[in-house]
Design a protein around this motif. Structure first.
Motif, PDB file in Angstrom:
ATOM      1  N   UNK A  76      -6.595   0.429  -3.087  1.00 45.70           N
ATOM      2  CA  UNK A  76      -6.274  -0.126  -1.768  1.00 45.70           C
ATOM      3  C   UNK A  76      -7.469   0.026  -0.827  1.00 45.70           C
ATOM      4  N   UNK A  77      -8.114   1.184  -0.852  1.00 49.86           N
ATOM      5  CA  UNK A  77      -9.305   1.391  -0.022  1.00 49.86           C
ATOM      6  C   UNK A  77     -10.398   0.388  -0.387  1.00 49.86           C
ATOM      7  N   UNK A  78     -10.519   0.078  -1.664  1.00 51.73           N
ATOM      8  CA  UNK A  78     -11.481  -0.931  -2.109  1.00 51.73           C
ATOM      9  C   UNK A  78     -11.150  -2.280  -1.467  1.00 51.73           C
ATOM     10  N   UNK A  79      -9.880  -2.655  -1.467  1.00 55.79           N
ATOM     11  CA  UNK A  79      -9.453  -3.901  -0.828  1.00 55.79           C
ATOM     12  C   UNK A  79      -9.689  -3.886   0.676  1.00 55.79           C
ATOM     13  N   UNK A  80      -9.422  -2.753   1.315  1.00 55.65           N
ATOM     14  CA  UNK A  80      -9.657  -2.632   2.759  1.00 55.65           C
ATOM     15  C   UNK A  80     -11.144  -2.750   3.071  1.00 55.65           C
ATOM     16  N   UNK A 107      -2.216   7.742   4.070  1.00 53.29           N
ATOM     17  CA  UNK A 107      -1.295   7.132   3.119  1.00 53.29           C
ATOM     18  C   UNK A 107       0.081   7.267   3.747  1.00 53.29           C
ATOM     19  N   UNK A 108       0.717   6.157   4.067  1.00 56.94           N
ATOM     20  CA  UNK A 108       1.962   6.208   4.840  1.00 56.94           C
ATOM     21  C   UNK A 108       3.219   5.871   4.037  1.00 56.94           C
ATOM     22  N   UNK A 109       3.046   5.257   2.866  1.00 61.71           N
ATOM     23  CA  UNK A 109       4.197   4.913   2.018  1.00 61.71           C
ATOM     24  C   UNK A 109       3.701   4.604   0.613  1.00 61.71           C
ATOM     25  N   UNK A 110       4.618   4.640  -0.358  1.00 57.99           N
ATOM     26  CA  UNK A 110       4.255   4.258  -1.723  1.00 57.99           C
ATOM     27  C   UNK A 110       3.913   2.780  -1.771  1.00 57.99           C
ATOM     28  N   UNK A 136      -5.520  -2.025   7.724  1.00 56.43           N
ATOM     29  CA  UNK A 136      -4.146  -1.703   7.335  1.00 56.43           C
ATOM     30  C   UNK A 136      -3.815  -2.407   6.036  1.00 56.43           C
ATOM     31  N   UNK A 137      -3.013  -1.751   5.215  1.00 54.55           N
ATOM     32  CA  UNK A 137      -2.548  -2.326   3.956  1.00 54.55           C
ATOM     33  C   UNK A 137      -1.022  -2.354   3.986  1.00 54.55           C
ATOM     34  N   UNK A 138      -0.469  -3.489   3.586  1.00 54.62           N
ATOM     35  CA  UNK A 138       0.971  -3.713   3.638  1.00 54.62           C
ATOM     36  C   UNK A 138       1.513  -4.056   2.259  1.00 54.62           C
ATOM     37  N   UNK A 139       2.749  -3.615   1.986  1.00 56.39           N
ATOM     38  CA  UNK A 139       3.402  -4.060   0.754  1.00 56.39           C
ATOM     39  C   UNK A 139       4.076  -5.408   1.022  1.00 56.39           C
ATOM     40  N   UNK A 140       4.756  -5.945   0.024  1.00 51.96           N
ATOM     41  CA  UNK A 140       5.342  -7.283   0.175  1.00 51.96           C
ATOM     42  C   UNK A 140       6.520  -7.305   1.156  1.00 51.96           C
ATOM     43  N   UNK A 141       7.036  -6.134   1.521  1.00 51.02           N
ATOM     44  CA  UNK A 141       8.100  -6.058   2.526  1.00 51.02           C
ATOM     45  C   UNK A 141       7.538  -5.876   3.930  1.00 51.02           C
ATOM     46  N   UNK A 142       6.220  -5.835   4.054  1.00 50.94           N
ATOM     47  CA  UNK A 142       5.598  -5.652   5.363  1.00 50.94           C
ATOM     48  C   UNK A 142       5.473  -4.211   5.809  1.00 50.94           C
ATOM     49  N   UNK A 143       5.737  -3.282   4.892  1.00 50.22           N
ATOM     50  CA  UNK A 143       5.618  -1.857   5.203  1.00 50.22           C
ATOM     51  C   UNK A 143       4.150  -1.446   5.108  1.00 50.22           C
ATOM     52  N   UNK A 144       3.667  -0.723   6.113  1.00 52.69           N
ATOM     53  CA  UNK A 144       2.299  -0.221   6.074  1.00 52.69           C
ATOM     54  C   UNK A 144       2.233   0.907   5.041  1.00 52.69           C
ATOM     55  N   UNK A 145       1.394   0.729   4.012  1.00 50.35           N
ATOM     56  CA  UNK A 145       1.251   1.757   2.983  1.00 50.35           C
ATOM     57  C   UNK A 145      -0.026   2.583   3.168  1.00 50.35           C
ATOM     58  N   UNK A 146      -1.025   1.997   3.813  1.00 52.47           N
ATOM     59  CA  UNK A 146      -2.255   2.705   4.165  1.00 52.47           C
ATOM     60  C   UNK A 146      -2.706   2.161   5.513  1.00 52.47           C
ATOM     61  N   UNK A 147      -3.074   3.075   6.410  1.00 51.45           N
ATOM     62  CA  UNK A 147      -3.631   2.654   7.694  1.00 51.45           C
ATOM     63  C   UNK A 147      -4.852   3.497   7.984  1.00 51.45           C
ATOM     64  N   UNK A 148      -5.817   2.893   8.666  1.00 48.84           N
ATOM     65  CA  UNK A 148      -6.997   3.671   8.962  1.00 48.84           C
ATOM     66  C   UNK A 148      -8.047   2.896   9.725  1.00 48.84           C
TER      67      UNK A 148
END
Length: 163
Positions: A76-80, A107-110, A136-148
């Motif tokens: 995910x950090x690579x994508x960010x 890391x805020x959620x799985x 910010x990284x979001x899952x398909x439900x719009x939940x933030x899984x990584x923020x920074x």
């Protein structure tokens, strides 16, 4: 303040040209991954690029899993980082340059699904000195899984010497 002469950067121009083609976003993403090969490890897809904002998608697949079969936070950090780098190259005023100085994430959620990575800044942030890019990284439900944030050092380009 985006590009001071309102002329698109090379990256923004390339994106605008390539994405008009069939599979243009995929072609553009492959081109970016060839310029910075480490990004290719997560098979990222730039789905949106505008001045001061970039959206990058990472598919959940075995190659990016951790030990609990969720998307590994380093993937995910690579994508960010890719989203930030493409956004910076597409946005920076032509008299400035940038280099990353650090990254801070929570890391805020799985991350149990495909991941959408977003890097975004305000136009007025493009000034010499430290600049914090919100990521910010979001899952398909719009939940933030990584923020920074990713800290960049912004500096003036050296003057060209005429010969």
């Amino acid at each position: 303040m985006s590009n001071t002469n309102n002329k698109p950067t090379k990256v923004m121009s390339l994106y605008n040209r390539v994405t008009k083609l069939p599979f243009g976003n995929k072609i553009f993403s492959i081109m970016v991954s060839r310029m910075a090969p480490y990004f290719a490890t997560v098979k990222p897809m730039i789905s949106e690029l505008n001045v001061n904002r970039c959206v990058c998608l990472i598919k959940k697949r075995k190659a990016v899993h951790n030990h609990i079969q969720t998307v590994h936070v380093i993937a995910i950090c690579n994508g960010l980082e890719m989203a930030m780098g493409v956004m910076a190259e597409a946005s920076i005023p032509n008299h400035l340059r940038w280099i990353p100085k650090g990254m801070s994430v929570d890391y805020t959620a799985k991350a149990g699904s495909d991941i959408t990575c977003i890097a975004e800044v305000k136009p007025e942030q493009w000034v010499p000195g430290d600049m914090l890019v919100e990521v910010n990284a979001y899952d398909t439900d719009g939940v933030v899984v990584v923020k920074g944030t990713i800290k960049l050092w912004i500096s003036e380009k050296p003057a060209k010497i005429s010969t």
